[in-house]
Design a protein around this motif. Structure first.
Motif, PDB file in Angstrom:
ATOM      1  N   VAL A  69       2.501   5.100  -1.596  1.00  0.00           N
ATOM      2  CA  VAL A  69       1.302   4.275  -1.583  1.00  0.00           C
ATOM      3  C   VAL A  69       0.059   5.260  -1.320  1.00  0.00           C
ATOM      4  CG1 VAL A  69      -0.102   2.397  -0.622  1.00  0.00           C
ATOM      5  CG2 VAL A  69       2.393   2.289  -1.042  1.00  0.00           C
ATOM      6  N   LEU A  70       0.030   6.145  -0.557  1.00  0.00           N
ATOM      7  CA  LEU A  70      -0.885   6.862  -0.148  1.00  0.00           C
ATOM      8  C   LEU A  70      -1.460   7.787  -1.241  1.00  0.00           C
ATOM      9  CD1 LEU A  70      -0.247   7.584   3.591  1.00  0.00           C
ATOM     10  CD2 LEU A  70      -2.041   6.070   2.776  1.00  0.00           C
ATOM     11  N   ALA A  71      -0.110   8.277  -2.027  1.00  0.00           N
ATOM     12  CA  ALA A  71      -0.479   9.199  -3.077  1.00  0.00           C
ATOM     13  C   ALA A  71      -0.659   8.773  -4.268  1.00  0.00           C
ATOM     14  CB  ALA A  71       0.768  10.053  -3.227  1.00  0.00           C
ATOM     15  N   THR A  72      -0.741   7.462  -4.472  1.00  0.00           N
ATOM     16  CA  THR A  72      -0.880   6.839  -5.697  1.00  0.00           C
ATOM     17  C   THR A  72      -2.027   5.758  -5.808  1.00  0.00           C
ATOM     18  OG1 THR A  72       0.583   5.177  -5.410  1.00  0.00           O
ATOM     19  CG2 THR A  72       1.556   6.861  -6.525  1.00  0.00           C
ATOM     20  N   LYS A  73      -2.463   5.247  -6.912  1.00  0.00           N
ATOM     21  CA  LYS A  73      -3.565   4.132  -6.851  1.00  0.00           C
ATOM     22  C   LYS A  73      -3.234   3.293  -8.225  1.00  0.00           C
ATOM     23  CE  LYS A  73      -6.535   7.354  -9.784  1.00  0.00           C
ATOM     24  NZ  LYS A  73      -8.124   7.948  -9.735  1.00  0.00           N
ATOM     25  N   GLY A  74      -3.965   2.325  -8.111  1.00  0.00           N
ATOM     26  CA  GLY A  74      -4.146   1.385  -9.403  1.00  0.00           C
ATOM     27  C   GLY A  74      -2.512   0.767  -9.578  1.00  0.00           C
ATOM     28  N   ALA A  75      -2.215   0.794 -10.791  1.00  0.00           N
ATOM     29  CA  ALA A  75      -0.885   0.068 -11.010  1.00  0.00           C
ATOM     30  C   ALA A  75       0.127   1.026 -10.487  1.00  0.00           C
ATOM     31  CB  ALA A  75      -0.725   0.073 -12.763  1.00  0.00           C
ATOM     32  N   GLY A  76       0.433   2.087 -10.399  1.00  0.00           N
ATOM     33  CA  GLY A  76       1.601   2.752  -9.578  1.00  0.00           C
ATOM     34  C   GLY A  76       1.442   2.457  -8.140  1.00  0.00           C
ATOM     35  N   ARG A  77       0.489   2.272  -7.704  1.00  0.00           N
ATOM     36  CA  ARG A  77       0.231   1.752  -5.979  1.00  0.00           C
ATOM     37  C   ARG A  77       1.147   0.297  -5.820  1.00  0.00           C
ATOM     38  NH1 ARG A  77      -5.147   2.594  -2.810  1.00  0.00           N
ATOM     39  NH2 ARG A  77      -4.201   4.667  -2.647  1.00  0.00           N
ATOM     40  N   ARG A  78       0.593  -0.617  -7.063  1.00  0.00           N
ATOM     41  CA  ARG A  78       1.179  -1.956  -7.015  1.00  0.00           C
ATOM     42  C   ARG A  78       2.809  -1.790  -7.184  1.00  0.00           C
ATOM     43  NH1 ARG A  78      -3.717  -2.454  -9.728  1.00  0.00           N
ATOM     44  NH2 ARG A  78      -5.334  -3.684  -8.574  1.00  0.00           N
ATOM     45  N   VAL A  79       3.183  -0.913  -8.245  1.00  0.00           N
ATOM     46  CA  VAL A  79       4.732  -0.953  -8.057  1.00  0.00           C
ATOM     47  C   VAL A  79       5.344  -0.523  -7.074  1.00  0.00           C
ATOM     48  CG1 VAL A  79       6.418   0.419  -9.434  1.00  0.00           C
ATOM     49  CG2 VAL A  79       4.446  -0.616 -10.421  1.00  0.00           C
ATOM     50  N   VAL A  80       4.672   0.694  -6.268  1.00  0.00           N
ATOM     51  CA  VAL A  80       5.344   1.150  -5.290  1.00  0.00           C
ATOM     52  C   VAL A  80       5.262  -0.185  -4.095  1.00  0.00           C
ATOM     53  CG1 VAL A  80       5.243   2.727  -3.298  1.00  0.00           C
ATOM     54  CG2 VAL A  80       4.870   3.339  -5.691  1.00  0.00           C
ATOM     55  N   GLY A  81       4.062  -0.884  -4.206  1.00  0.00           N
ATOM     56  CA  GLY A  81       4.081  -1.658  -3.130  1.00  0.00           C
ATOM     57  C   GLY A  81       5.363  -2.909  -3.305  1.00  0.00           C
ATOM     58  N   ALA A  82       5.380  -3.231  -4.529  1.00  0.00           N
ATOM     59  CA  ALA A  82       6.544  -4.168  -4.950  1.00  0.00           C
ATOM     60  C   ALA A  82       7.785  -3.558  -4.268  1.00  0.00           C
ATOM     61  CB  ALA A  82       6.624  -4.391  -6.339  1.00  0.00           C
ATOM     62  N   GLY A 142       3.799  -5.590   4.604  1.00  0.00           N
ATOM     63  CA  GLY A 142       3.363  -4.518   3.907  1.00  0.00           C
ATOM     64  C   GLY A 142       3.300  -4.416   2.252  1.00  0.00           C
ATOM     65  N   GLY A 143       4.481  -4.600   1.786  1.00  0.00           N
ATOM     66  CA  GLY A 143       4.486  -4.449   0.447  1.00  0.00           C
ATOM     67  C   GLY A 143       3.944  -5.468  -0.450  1.00  0.00           C
ATOM     68  N   VAL A 144       3.824  -6.615  -0.130  1.00  0.00           N
ATOM     69  CA  VAL A 144       2.919  -7.692  -0.589  1.00  0.00           C
ATOM     70  C   VAL A 144       1.401  -7.244  -0.518  1.00  0.00           C
ATOM     71  CG1 VAL A 144       2.151 -10.186  -0.540  1.00  0.00           C
ATOM     72  CG2 VAL A 144       4.746  -9.479  -0.409  1.00  0.00           C
ATOM     73  N   LEU A 145       1.111  -7.032   0.757  1.00  0.00           N
ATOM     74  CA  LEU A 145      -0.404  -6.456   0.932  1.00  0.00           C
ATOM     75  C   LEU A 145      -0.693  -5.433   0.033  1.00  0.00           C
ATOM     76  CD1 LEU A 145      -2.951  -7.237   2.664  1.00  0.00           C
ATOM     77  CD2 LEU A 145      -2.181  -5.459   4.165  1.00  0.00           C
ATOM     78  N   ALA A 146       0.042  -4.479  -0.086  1.00  0.00           N
ATOM     79  CA  ALA A 146      -0.304  -3.409  -1.149  1.00  0.00           C
ATOM     80  C   ALA A 146      -0.315  -3.820  -2.500  1.00  0.00           C
ATOM     81  CB  ALA A 146       0.830  -2.287  -0.920  1.00  0.00           C
ATOM     82  N   VAL A 147       0.503  -4.767  -2.861  1.00  0.00           N
ATOM     83  CA  VAL A 147       0.485  -5.132  -4.311  1.00  0.00           C
ATOM     84  C   VAL A 147      -0.999  -5.880  -4.444  1.00  0.00           C
ATOM     85  CG1 VAL A 147       1.235  -6.697  -5.905  1.00  0.00           C
ATOM     86  CG2 VAL A 147       2.919  -5.422  -4.621  1.00  0.00           C
ATOM     87  N   VAL A 148      -1.425  -6.529  -3.441  1.00  0.00           N
ATOM     88  CA  VAL A 148      -2.689  -7.535  -3.603  1.00  0.00           C
ATOM     89  C   VAL A 148      -3.942  -6.912  -3.371  1.00  0.00           C
ATOM     90  CG1 VAL A 148      -3.675  -9.641  -2.754  1.00  0.00           C
ATOM     91  CG2 VAL A 148      -1.224  -9.686  -2.833  1.00  0.00           C
ATOM     92  N   ARG A 149      -3.777  -6.146  -2.254  1.00  0.00           N
ATOM     93  CA  ARG A 149      -5.147  -5.364  -1.898  1.00  0.00           C
ATOM     94  C   ARG A 149      -5.024  -3.872  -2.142  1.00  0.00           C
ATOM     95  NH1 ARG A 149      -9.218  -8.426  -0.142  1.00  0.00           N
ATOM     96  NH2 ARG A 149      -9.777  -7.125   1.718  1.00  0.00           N
ATOM     97  N   GLY A 150      -3.996  -3.250  -2.188  1.00  0.00           N
ATOM     98  CA  GLY A 150      -3.944  -1.844  -2.520  1.00  0.00           C
ATOM     99  C   GLY A 150      -5.005  -1.330  -3.342  1.00  0.00           C
ATOM    100  N   GLY A 151      -5.571  -1.687  -4.341  1.00  0.00           N
ATOM    101  CA  GLY A 151      -6.478  -1.220  -5.414  1.00  0.00           C
ATOM    102  C   GLY A 151      -7.799  -0.945  -4.594  1.00  0.00           C
ATOM    103  N   ARG A 152      -8.057  -1.533  -3.611  1.00  0.00           N
ATOM    104  CA  ARG A 152      -9.246  -1.347  -2.758  1.00  0.00           C
ATOM    105  C   ARG A 152      -9.201   0.031  -1.841  1.00  0.00           C
ATOM    106  NH1 ARG A 152     -11.545  -7.392  -1.366  1.00  0.00           N
ATOM    107  NH2 ARG A 152     -11.097  -8.353  -3.276  1.00  0.00           N
ATOM    108  N   TRP A 153      -7.882   0.340  -1.563  1.00  0.00           N
ATOM    109  CA  TRP A 153      -7.923   1.349  -0.629  1.00  0.00           C
ATOM    110  C   TRP A 153      -8.070   2.780  -1.230  1.00  0.00           C
ATOM    111  CZ3 TRP A 153      -2.478  -0.610   1.064  1.00  0.00           C
ATOM    112  CH2 TRP A 153      -2.778  -2.014   1.651  1.00  0.00           C
ATOM    113  N   THR A 154      -8.490   3.824  -0.510  1.00  0.00           N
ATOM    114  CA  THR A 154      -8.589   5.106  -0.889  1.00  0.00           C
ATOM    115  C   THR A 154      -7.227   5.680  -0.313  1.00  0.00           C
ATOM    116  OG1 THR A 154      -9.405   5.963   1.328  1.00  0.00           O
ATOM    117  CG2 THR A 154     -11.189   5.335  -0.478  1.00  0.00           C
TER     118      THR A 154
END
Length: 216
Positions: A69-82, A142-154
């Motif tokens: 999750v830290l190494a990705t962003k956008g759609a990739g981060r949502r997939v990892v969060g799922a 944590g996974g659900v939060l990464a899917v919903v809010r992960g796009g705002r994180w650096t």
């Protein structure tokens, strides 16, 4: 302000998700069943990982998901969060099924058969299944939060991009400075060549180049 809030949210998510993974791993290595009766001292009792072999792999996968999750962003981060959320759901299901009567009885029978022990009475050790369940819940959340809010994180990728952009800007500035220096050197050389031609022209005309134009 928004970036500061996103950074704090990321660190909170990181702590909770890592904690959830560690709790699952910790509980998987502890005894979940206590054998009762006179044969308790000689009987082999199972750990959480023995009763539910998926717990340790899912805990490790949760830790790997945090890094991803830290190494990705956008759609990739949502997939990892799922995927992290699925790890939490799997750990919760594994915790629930581990203490089923048939699971525990079968494990005790299989691993104590050589000791001529059958039908051993047992009771659960409630603390460690609760710890595993809490860790599974934190992973799922944590996974659900990464899917919903992960796009705002650096993340690490954003830092690398900013560093590269900063380096590129500095390189461009230095290139511009070098171009300006070369342009100034060319202009100075042209002026010297013009002055030299005027000097030789004056000598050809018989003028004294050291005299001012008013005295000629």
């Amino acid at each position: 302000m928004a970036s500061d809030n996103g950074r704090r949210e990321l660190w909170a998510w990181l702590g909770l998700t890592v904690l959830g993974s560690c709790l699952v791993l910790l509980a998987a290595g502890r005894g979940w069943v206590r054998v009762l009766g006179g044969q308790a001292a000689d009987a082999v009792a199972p750990t959480g990982g023995d009763l539910s072999p998926v717990l340790t792999p899912l805990g490790l996968a949760g830790l790997a998901g945090v890094v991803a999750v830290l190494a990705t962003k956008g759609a990739g981060r949502r997939v990892v969060g799922a995927l992290v959320a699925l790890c939490g759901a799997g750990a919760a299901a594994g915790t629930w099924s581990a203490l089923a009567s048939a699971t525990v009885t079968g494990w005790l029978r299989e691993h104590n058969a050589m000791r001529a022990m059958a039908g051993l009475p047992w009771e659960p050790v409630p603390a460690w299944p609760v710890v595993a369940g809490l860790g599974a819940f934190l992973l799922l959340a944590g996974g659900v939060l990464a899917v919903v809010r992960g796009g705002r994180w650096t993340g690490m990728s954003g830092r690398y991009e900013r560093a590269a952009a900063t380096s590129g800007d500095g390189t461009g500035d230095r290139a511009d400075d070098r171009a300006d220096d070369r342009g100034g050197a060319v202009a100075a050389s042209a002026r010297r060549a013009h002055d030299d031609r005027e000097l030789w022209d004056a000598l050809d005309r018989g003028d004294d180049p050291t005299e001012s134009p008013d005295r000629r």
